[in-house]
Design an enzyme around this catalytic site. Sequence first.
Site, mmCIF file in Angstrom:
data_model
loop_
_atom_site.group_PDB
_atom_site.id
_atom_site.type_symbol
_atom_site.label_atom_id
_atom_site.label_comp_id
_atom_site.label_asym_id
_atom_site.label_seq_id
_atom_site.Cartn_x
_atom_site.Cartn_y
_atom_site.Cartn_z
ATOM 1 N N ASP A 82 45.491 46.532 36.415
ATOM 2 C CA ASP A 82 44.487 45.499 36.152
ATOM 3 C C ASP A 82 44.087 45.580 34.675
ATOM 4 O OD1 ASP A 82 42.493 43.589 37.750
ATOM 5 O OD2 ASP A 82 41.391 44.556 36.118
ATOM 6 N N GLU A 133 44.270 38.785 36.947
ATOM 7 C CA GLU A 133 44.766 39.690 35.910
ATOM 8 C C GLU A 133 45.259 40.993 36.521
ATOM 9 O OE1 GLU A 133 40.283 40.391 36.228
ATOM 10 O OE2 GLU A 133 41.626 38.674 36.288
ATOM 11 N N ASN A 160 38.591 35.945 28.187
ATOM 12 C CA ASN A 160 38.451 34.510 28.490
ATOM 13 C C ASN A 160 37.164 33.939 27.908
ATOM 14 O OD1 ASN A 160 40.854 33.967 29.877
ATOM 15 N ND2 ASN A 160 40.039 34.706 31.827
ATOM 16 N N HIS A 197 40.372 30.271 27.886
ATOM 17 C CA HIS A 197 41.385 30.531 28.917
ATOM 18 C C HIS A 197 42.815 30.400 28.390
ATOM 19 C CE1 HIS A 197 38.737 31.023 32.385
ATOM 20 N NE2 HIS A 197 37.976 30.076 31.849
ATOM 21 N N ASP A 204 45.549 33.137 28.980
ATOM 22 C CA ASP A 204 46.892 32.903 29.538
ATOM 23 C C ASP A 204 47.969 33.521 28.659
ATOM 24 O OD1 ASP A 204 45.718 31.534 31.580
ATOM 25 O OD2 ASP A 204 46.232 29.528 30.830
#
Length: 269
Positions: free
Chosen positions: A142, A185, A150, A155, A159
């Site tokens: 993670d 994630e 973010n 975002h 990404d």
Amino acid sequence: MFDKEELIIQEAEKKYSEFSVKSEDLVESLKELIKAYRFSLLEQQRLIRVSDLQQENLRQTTRELDEKNHQLEEQAKNLLHLNQFLEQEIEQRKKLEQELQQMVTTDTLTGAWSRCKFWETGEHELERRKRSLEPMAVLVMDIDHFKLINDRFGHLVGDEALYQFVNVCKEGLRAVDGLARIGGEEFGVILPGADKQVALIIAERIRAIVADAVVQGEFGQLQFTVSIGVAEAIDEESFAQLVNRADSAMYEAKKKGRNRVECYVEVAK
């Protein structure tokens, strides 16, 4: 038919050559000759009509054959077009099936395996491990503080970070290993043939590579870390249980400060 005409003609010539011939005989001979010629003429006319009829029938048959050939040619063209259309349909369906298969097995954002592919492969590998008695391990990873990425950069940058994370992780994996995105994630790795010690080595290698990586873009530079949980498969457990143990180890790494690797330790009962 024409032999009779010839005999009559010969007889007429003979009678003409005889001085004693009677005029009545000559008249009769001439009558027979005329009759024979008339019959010959009629017969010739009949034969000509028959020949004309046969030729007309032949021409009609030829026209019918030409028409049939034309129809066959048109049917052949239509069949060719139909075959071409069917081939295009088959290719389009194959392409659609490949795209659907790609959608089912691949995460469109990162290019890693999908969650579905992760579970399907994991269950298969676990069954194979039970038969072969070879070791098998799973990593659950993670990205640390991903929400802050973010919130700070947006975002789209998040990404890009996920995409770059997958590329960086592949540098630390073996060819037989499978990397999948199993959450926002969160990522999972299947390690066939790897015991706990090998899995820890691979996990630590990934952790170090990710920590050193720099994501660059219009936003500038971005660095982040990852917390990793490790679990080795044990007898009779399901793949879900194996993943849950690795997930618990990952949360233990989070509790201990992040950017670290933790291995699930079975508590003695």
